[in-house]
Design an enzyme around this catalytic site. Structure first.
Site, PDB file in Angstrom:
ATOM      1  CB  SER A 247      -1.019  -0.030   1.159  1.00 17.67           C
ATOM      2  OG  SER A 247      -1.820  -1.242   0.907  1.00 17.67           O
TER       3      SER A 247
ATOM      4  CE  LYS B 179      -8.571  -5.947   5.395  1.00 14.65           C
ATOM      5  NZ  LYS B 179      -9.109  -6.380   3.972  1.00 14.65           N
TER       6      LYS B 179
ATOM      7  CG  ASN C  66     -16.068 -21.671   4.128  1.00 16.42           C
ATOM      8  OD1 ASN C  66     -15.134 -21.113   3.505  1.00 16.42           O
ATOM      9  ND2 ASN C  66     -15.938 -21.837   5.438  1.00 16.42           N
TER      10      ASN C  66
ATOM     11  CG  ASP D 141     -11.124  -4.868   1.283  1.00 17.48           C
ATOM     12  OD1 ASP D 141     -10.292  -4.531   0.780  1.00 17.48           O
ATOM     13  OD2 ASP D 141     -11.188  -5.489   2.597  1.00 17.48           O
TER      14      ASP D 141
HETATM   15  P1  ATR Z   1     -10.109 -13.508   5.652  1.00 17.71           P
HETATM   16  O1  ATR Z   1     -10.852 -12.566   6.725  1.00 17.71           O
HETATM   17  O2  ATR Z   1      -9.108 -13.075   5.294  1.00 17.71           O
HETATM   18  O3  ATR Z   1     -11.194 -13.768   4.408  1.00 17.71           O
HETATM   19  P2  ATR Z   1     -10.371 -16.047   7.440  1.00 17.71           P
HETATM   20  O4  ATR Z   1     -11.668 -15.350   8.011  1.00 17.71           O
HETATM   21  O5  ATR Z   1      -9.426 -16.731   7.984  1.00 17.71           O
HETATM   22  O6  ATR Z   1      -9.825 -14.879   6.540  1.00 17.71           O
HETATM   23  O7  ATR Z   1     -11.137 -16.823   6.220  1.00 17.71           O
HETATM   24  C1  ATR Z   1     -10.254 -17.609   5.316  1.00 17.71           C
HETATM   25  C2  ATR Z   1     -11.123 -18.556   4.357  1.00 17.71           C
HETATM   26  O8  ATR Z   1     -10.287 -19.285   3.575  1.00 17.71           O
HETATM   27  C3  ATR Z   1     -12.360 -19.353   5.037  1.00 17.71           C
HETATM   28  O9  ATR Z   1     -13.295 -19.385   3.964  1.00 17.71           O
HETATM   29  C4  ATR Z   1     -11.545 -20.754   5.117  1.00 17.71           C
HETATM   30  O10 ATR Z   1     -12.338 -21.734   5.197  1.00 17.71           O
HETATM   31  P3  ATR Z   1     -12.863 -22.060   6.669  1.00 17.71           P
HETATM   32  O11 ATR Z   1     -14.111 -21.275   7.164  1.00 17.71           O
HETATM   33  O12 ATR Z   1     -13.581 -23.516   6.355  1.00 17.71           O
HETATM   34  O13 ATR Z   1     -11.637 -21.945   7.648  1.00 17.71           O
HETATM   35  C5  ATR Z   1     -10.809 -20.669   3.860  1.00 17.71           C
HETATM   36  N1  ATR Z   1      -9.716 -21.559   3.838  1.00 17.71           N
HETATM   37  C6  ATR Z   1      -8.520 -21.392   4.567  1.00 17.71           C
HETATM   38  N2  ATR Z   1      -7.617 -22.652   4.344  1.00 17.71           N
HETATM   39  C7  ATR Z   1      -8.373 -23.490   3.709  1.00 17.71           C
HETATM   40  C8  ATR Z   1      -8.095 -24.650   3.045  1.00 17.71           C
HETATM   41  N3  ATR Z   1      -6.930 -25.245   3.304  1.00 17.71           N
HETATM   42  N4  ATR Z   1      -9.266 -25.325   2.269  1.00 17.71           N
HETATM   43  C9  ATR Z   1     -10.348 -24.483   2.112  1.00 17.71           C
HETATM   44  N5  ATR Z   1     -10.671 -23.423   2.433  1.00 17.71           N
HETATM   45  C10 ATR Z   1      -9.653 -22.727   3.247  1.00 17.71           C
END
Ligand code: ATR
Length: 273
Positions: free
Chosen positions: A24, A71, A153, A107
């Site tokens: 940024s 955030k 998800n 965003d």
């Molecule tokens: P952000 O706020 O940046 O979106 P987050 O709240 O940690 O971060 O969300 C990450 C997303 O990536 C979630 O949808 C997570 O799925 P879960 O809700 O099941 O945790 C998804 N995610 C992260 N690693 C994953 C993986 N290995 N396979 C599938 N989904 C994944």
């Protein structure tokens, strides 16, 4: 050439933890310089949010970007919050209005601008993979523009919670085959370096018949998800686009001026190498 900071220089910045690799500052300072604004944008590694925002008020910092992990938590420290940011549950932008801190979110509009560079979303069937903060912002933007959204998800309960908040359909990641998606968006962190070989969409045949795919992951710029989408004939939108548009939205809110998109894009790609 840019003038040295003086007593009138406006201070802006990003707060997060860690924040040392943030792209940024490169984008925002390039925009300030191009438009000849007496302003500077710095990165602040912040752990104690309450102390930080006290400092922002005391020092008259004019605007902030907010990134991980603040955030969501930052909402409770602000004086006023934009209703969409409130619904998303995340603020990525703060404006200091004469000592009152106003929180908003660029965003969601940034995500839609990135997609609409390639394809209008109104009435399109869109699958959003993920249910975290990023997915919530993407869904908010799509809903505002009249897309028909399905959320999928890994943890179905989170998909359901997001879907219920925005009035959408939902499923687990493997329950999207019959939806007939025209646009598919990865709003998870899957595929991010150093896990470039991963994709959230194990069944790449879902791309067949779709028109476009977007990834919010920008490191690498071309993720496995986007490579597979491209092979199936989809137009692809990489994560840098959303990054640029959300930053442009912040710049415009802070300055009231049109963001120099091209300059910001060049600064971003320059900072990446
Ligand atoms: P952000 O706020 O940046 O979106 P987050 O709240 O940690 O971060 O969300 C990450 C997303 O990536 C979630 O949808 C997570 O799925 P879960 O809700 O099941 O945790 C998804 N995610 C992260 N690693 C994953 C993986 N290995 N396979 C599938 N989904 C994944």
């Amino acid at each position: 050439m840019k003038a040295a900071p003086d007593a009138k220089t406006g201070l802006y910045g990003i707060i997060g933890h860690p924040v040392g690799h943030s792209l940024s500052p490169a984008m925002q300072n390039a925009a300030f310089d191009t438009l000849g604004l007496n302003a500077v944008y710095l990165a602040f590694d912040v752990i104690d949010l309450a102390a930080c925002l006290g400092g922002v008020r005391a020092l008259g910092v004019k605007g902030l970007s907010v990134t991980i992990p603040h955030k969501e938590a930052v909402l409770s420290f602000l004086d006023e919050i934009d209703p969409v940011a409130q619904k998303i549950g995340a603020v990525n932008t703060i404006l200091n209005r004469n000592g009152r801190l106003f929180g908003t979110n660029t965003d969601y509009a940034g995500a839609v601008s990135a997609i609409e560079d390639v394809i209008p979303v109104k009435d399109r069937k869109v699958i959003v993979l993920g249910a975290g903060g990023a997915a919530r912002a993407v869904c908010a933007g799509l809903v505002e523009k009249g897309a028909v959204v399905h959320v999928a998800n890994r943890t179905p309960g989170r998909a359901r919670a997001l879907a219920e908040a925005f009035g959408l359909n939902w499923s687990s990641l493997d329950g999207i085959g019959g939806f007939g998606a025209q646009i598919i968006i990865n709003a998870t962190s899957v595929g991010m370096r150093p896990h470039e070989d991963e994709t959230p969409l194990m069944d790449a045949s879902v791309f067949r018949g779709a028109l476009a795919a977007m990834d919010i992951v920008y490191a690498p710029v071309e993720t496995r998800f986007l490579k597979e989408a491209g092979k199936a004939g989809c137009k692809t939108i990489n994560g840098l686009k959303m990054l640029i548009y959300q930053a442009a939205g912040q710049f415009e809110l802070w300055t009231g001026l049109k963001a120099p998109l091209k300059v910001m894009e060049e600064a971003l790609t320059g900072a990446l190498v």
